[in-house]
Design a protein around this motif. Sequence first.
Motif, PDB file in Angstrom:
ATOM      1  N   TYR A 164       0.848  -1.190   0.000  1.00  0.00           N
ATOM      2  CA  TYR A 164       0.000   0.000   0.000  1.00  0.00           C
ATOM      3  C   TYR A 164       0.889   1.249   0.000  1.00  0.00           C
ATOM      4  O   TYR A 164       1.996   1.234   0.548  1.00  0.00           O
ATOM      5  N   GLY A 200      -3.809   1.513  -3.327  1.00  0.00           N
ATOM      6  CA  GLY A 200      -4.448   2.348  -2.310  1.00  0.00           C
ATOM      7  C   GLY A 200      -4.596   3.795  -2.712  1.00  0.00           C
ATOM      8  O   GLY A 200      -5.440   4.506  -2.161  1.00  0.00           O
ATOM      9  N   HIS A 229      -3.991   4.455   5.943  1.00  0.00           N
ATOM     10  CA  HIS A 229      -4.083   3.934   4.585  1.00  0.00           C
ATOM     11  C   HIS A 229      -4.400   5.024   3.558  1.00  0.00           C
ATOM     12  O   HIS A 229      -4.712   4.714   2.412  1.00  0.00           O
TER      13      HIS A 229
END
Length: 299
Positions: free
Chosen positions: A75, A104, A116
Amino acid sequence: MTATMRDHFYATASELVSADPRIAVVLADIGEGRMPDAERAHAERVINVGIREQLMVGVAAGLAMTGFRPIVHSYAPFVVERPFEMLKLDLGHNDVGAIVVSVGASYDAAANGRTHQTPEDVALLSALPDWRIYVPGHPAEADQLLRAAARTDERVYLRLSDQSNQLARPIVPGRLHLERRGRDATVIATGPLLDATLEATADLDVTVLYMTTARPFDRDTLRASLTGDLVVLVEPYLSGTSSAEVASALSEIPHRIAAIGVPNVEHRRYGTWQEHNAAHGLDARGIRERILRAFLRDA
């Protein structure tokens, strides 16, 4: 179900590992098990270091020093922000290459919280010299750009997203793609925001350039395609990330820049990427409103 950029990445990376003994993939748990054939057949070149992102980049740098072409994957916050010093030193300072592939985007995984969300990734890597930054807008483009990166020894960042344009374009790595010619202004739409930008400008007489290579910035095509003195920059990450590149390219030409992107604020919201686009004015409606406001300043 339509294959995503991420799906294409795993399939292509697995193929590259099998076809080219120089290719290695280094993971930090994310993506483990998504390339089962390559993981079984080439376990010495598909390496999972566990949740150790700094080590992931360090291992990739070591592989590059010994002649391999490493692909690093996680990510975006875990492959750009967390190991930033290793990107700077292990790769950059040692002048070795790797392909850093993120998923992501800015907020595809916003449901998992701020950890995130990474709208600052391209700005961060733009601060380091000699990085090539790809921002595809369609799975086929992501595949093309990954294959192009695998043929070089450059430091490459490939930014994958859940959001995708409906159609792939005949892009050329390193070049802006001329999508439409107009007379009143020049709009640069980046990666997965092309469709929304085209919808936003459907009745406006503007040139639309499509950017899938953010760095190095294609100054020549911008200068050759420029119409009007207004340049609208539409990016799916921090607003203004490429403004300095545009200003430098047009330093001898009178121009104005309207930068549309994710605002530099603390992001405390969850939700989907669609909801974030709407909140940040990166859907068709928001992009149109910003462009029309920029035109009004000319009136």
